[in-house]
Design a protein around this motif. Structure first.
Motif, PDB file in Angstrom:
ATOM      1  N   ALA A   5      11.681  53.670 -50.081  1.00 29.71           N
ATOM      2  CA  ALA A   5      11.390  52.237 -49.937  1.00 29.71           C
ATOM      3  C   ALA A   5      12.595  51.494 -49.372  1.00 29.71           C
ATOM      4  CB  ALA A   5      10.986  51.646 -51.287  1.00 29.71           C
ATOM      5  N   ARG A   6      13.792  51.838 -49.819  1.00 28.01           N
ATOM      6  CA  ARG A   6      15.009  51.193 -49.294  1.00 28.01           C
ATOM      7  C   ARG A   6      15.166  51.464 -47.796  1.00 28.01           C
ATOM      8  NH1 ARG A   6      19.554  49.914 -52.671  1.00 28.01           N
ATOM      9  NH2 ARG A   6      18.969  49.910 -54.844  1.00 28.01           N
ATOM     10  N   VAL A   7      14.977  52.721 -47.410  1.00 27.43           N
ATOM     11  CA  VAL A   7      15.118  53.092 -45.998  1.00 27.43           C
ATOM     12  C   VAL A   7      14.064  52.367 -45.162  1.00 27.43           C
ATOM     13  CG1 VAL A   7      14.862  55.011 -44.365  1.00 27.43           C
ATOM     14  CG2 VAL A   7      16.288  55.291 -46.406  1.00 27.43           C
ATOM     15  N   GLN A   8      12.844  52.319 -45.661  1.00 26.98           N
ATOM     16  CA  GLN A   8      11.785  51.626 -44.916  1.00 26.98           C
ATOM     17  C   GLN A   8      12.093  50.140 -44.778  1.00 26.98           C
ATOM     18  OE1 GLN A   8       9.233  53.235 -43.297  1.00 26.98           O
ATOM     19  NE2 GLN A   8       9.163  51.236 -42.307  1.00 26.98           N
ATOM     20  N   HIS A   9      12.635  49.534 -45.820  1.00 23.82           N
ATOM     21  CA  HIS A   9      13.029  48.121 -45.761  1.00 23.82           C
ATOM     22  C   HIS A   9      14.063  47.906 -44.659  1.00 23.82           C
ATOM     23  CE1 HIS A   9      14.104  44.089 -47.076  1.00 23.82           C
ATOM     24  NE2 HIS A   9      15.365  44.476 -47.078  1.00 23.82           N
ATOM     25  N   HIS A  10      15.053  48.796 -44.590  1.00 19.79           N
ATOM     26  CA  HIS A  10      16.086  48.686 -43.550  1.00 19.79           C
ATOM     27  C   HIS A  10      15.489  48.901 -42.160  1.00 19.79           C
ATOM     28  CE1 HIS A  10      19.732  48.100 -45.881  1.00 19.79           C
ATOM     29  NE2 HIS A  10      19.268  48.957 -46.761  1.00 19.79           N
ATOM     30  N   ARG A  11      14.574  49.866 -42.043  1.00 27.69           N
ATOM     31  CA  ARG A  11      13.914  50.097 -40.748  1.00 27.69           C
ATOM     32  C   ARG A  11      13.169  48.843 -40.303  1.00 27.69           C
ATOM     33  NH1 ARG A  11      11.343  55.804 -42.595  1.00 27.69           N
ATOM     34  NH2 ARG A  11      13.118  57.146 -42.103  1.00 27.69           N
ATOM     35  N   ASP A  12      12.446  48.235 -41.234  1.00 28.94           N
ATOM     36  CA  ASP A  12      11.656  47.042 -40.912  1.00 28.94           C
ATOM     37  C   ASP A  12      12.535  45.852 -40.546  1.00 28.94           C
ATOM     38  OD1 ASP A  12       9.403  48.539 -41.483  1.00 28.94           O
ATOM     39  OD2 ASP A  12       9.118  47.683 -43.490  1.00 28.94           O
ATOM     40  N   ASP A  13      13.731  45.771 -41.112  1.00 33.18           N
ATOM     41  CA  ASP A  13      14.639  44.648 -40.853  1.00 33.18           C
ATOM     42  C   ASP A  13      15.372  44.746 -39.519  1.00 33.18           C
ATOM     43  OD1 ASP A  13      14.048  43.236 -43.106  1.00 33.18           O
ATOM     44  OD2 ASP A  13      15.937  43.642 -44.145  1.00 33.18           O
ATOM     45  N   ARG A  14      15.508  45.964 -38.981  1.00 32.80           N
ATOM     46  CA  ARG A  14      16.239  46.127 -37.721  1.00 32.80           C
ATOM     47  C   ARG A  14      15.417  45.589 -36.559  1.00 32.80           C
ATOM     48  NH1 ARG A  14      18.123  50.923 -40.237  1.00 32.80           N
ATOM     49  NH2 ARG A  14      16.536  52.263 -39.356  1.00 32.80           N
ATOM     50  N   PRO A  15      16.075  44.981 -35.589  1.00 32.75           N
ATOM     51  CA  PRO A  15      15.360  44.521 -34.399  1.00 32.75           C
ATOM     52  C   PRO A  15      14.637  45.680 -33.702  1.00 32.75           C
ATOM     53  CG  PRO A  15      17.565  43.574 -34.463  1.00 32.75           C
ATOM     54  CD  PRO A  15      17.495  44.609 -35.560  1.00 32.75           C
ATOM     55  N   ALA A  16      13.476  45.401 -33.166  1.00 34.05           N
ATOM     56  CA  ALA A  16      12.647  46.436 -32.556  1.00 34.05           C
ATOM     57  C   ALA A  16      13.314  47.120 -31.370  1.00 34.05           C
ATOM     58  CB  ALA A  16      11.310  45.836 -32.127  1.00 34.05           C
ATOM     59  N   HIS A  17      14.196  46.414 -30.667  1.00 35.42           N
ATOM     60  CA  HIS A  17      14.832  47.006 -29.487  1.00 35.42           C
ATOM     61  C   HIS A  17      16.037  47.894 -29.828  1.00 35.42           C
ATOM     62  CE1 HIS A  17      17.255  43.387 -30.076  1.00 35.42           C
ATOM     63  NE2 HIS A  17      18.210  43.984 -29.381  1.00 35.42           N
ATOM     64  N   TRP A  18      16.405  47.974 -31.104  1.00 31.90           N
ATOM     65  CA  TRP A  18      17.493  48.858 -31.494  1.00 31.90           C
ATOM     66  C   TRP A  18      16.971  50.291 -31.550  1.00 31.90           C
ATOM     67  CZ3 TRP A  18      21.050  46.730 -35.904  1.00 31.90           C
ATOM     68  CH2 TRP A  18      21.638  45.530 -35.484  1.00 31.90           C
ATOM     69  N   ARG A  19      17.757  51.205 -31.063  1.00 28.10           N
ATOM     70  CA  ARG A  19      17.438  52.627 -31.111  1.00 28.10           C
ATOM     71  C   ARG A  19      18.049  53.184 -32.398  1.00 28.10           C
ATOM     72  NH1 ARG A  19      19.773  57.260 -28.297  1.00 28.10           N
ATOM     73  NH2 ARG A  19      21.524  55.949 -27.656  1.00 28.10           N
TER      74      ARG A  19
END
Length: 181
Positions: A42-56
């Motif tokens: 859940a923590r990792v998914q939260h961080h994934r969701d928070d990152r801008p979409a254009h970040w690789r």
């Protein structure tokens, strides 16, 4: 340019590091966490969701010289989060499932330092700005167990080496970044 961002848990260091790469055309985000349970997932998914979409995003914690290279695009900033998680992963991988009370910490630290040497060399060769995030682990009490004491010592020495190699170092406290180098 190599920048190190350090601070305590929940100090705002991640947000500060992200602000340092905000103006880059693109960002390569290197996430060093591993998922071992539902809470971490859940923590990792939260961080994934928070990152801008254009970040690789690259999710890895070893052989970072394979993705931080002299061939990186100078317009793509690199943000690695986080060094202390990387150190934890290296220690447990090298400990090979043995009881941490039986680990040879000097040998394990030598392996960690080899990975850090390779990371420093990769960052020095990389034309992109590189921002590393780490936890400042030495400001509390001496831990009561052997693993925690050795982890604190190893992570502290890793942070010192990275700070020495860095062009800039930021300490983040209560959401406020203070440039210390």
């Amino acid at each position: 340019m190599l920048t190190l961002v350090t601070g305590g848990a929940r100090s705002g260091k991640s947000r500060h590091a992200e602000s340092l790469v905000r103006d880059a055309k693109s960002v390569l985000y290197i996430a060093t966490s591993q998922i071992f349970d539902d809470e971490m997932a859940a923590r990792v998914q939260h961080h994934r969701d928070d990152r801008p979409a254009h970040w690789r995003t690259e999710e890895r914690w070893q052989q970072l010289g394979d993705i931080i290279t002299a061939q990186n695009d100078r317009d793509e900033a690199v943000l690695l989060e986080c060094i202390t998680t990387l150190v934890t992963n290296l220690l447990f991988a090298s400990g090979a499932g043995e009881d941490p009370d039986n680990w040879d910490y000097a040998a394990l630290e030598a392996q960690v330092q080899q990975e850090i040497d390779a990371l420093i060399a990769a960052c020095a060769a990389c034309p992109s700005p590189v921002v590393l995030v780490t936890n400042e682990v030495g400001m509390g009490i001496v831990p009561e167990n052997r693993l925690a004491r050795h982890f604190r010592d190893i992570a502290g020495r890793v942070n010192q080496r990275l700070a020495q190699a860095a062009d800039a170092v930021w300490l983040v406290v209560s959401g406020i970044g203070v440039k210390i180098k």
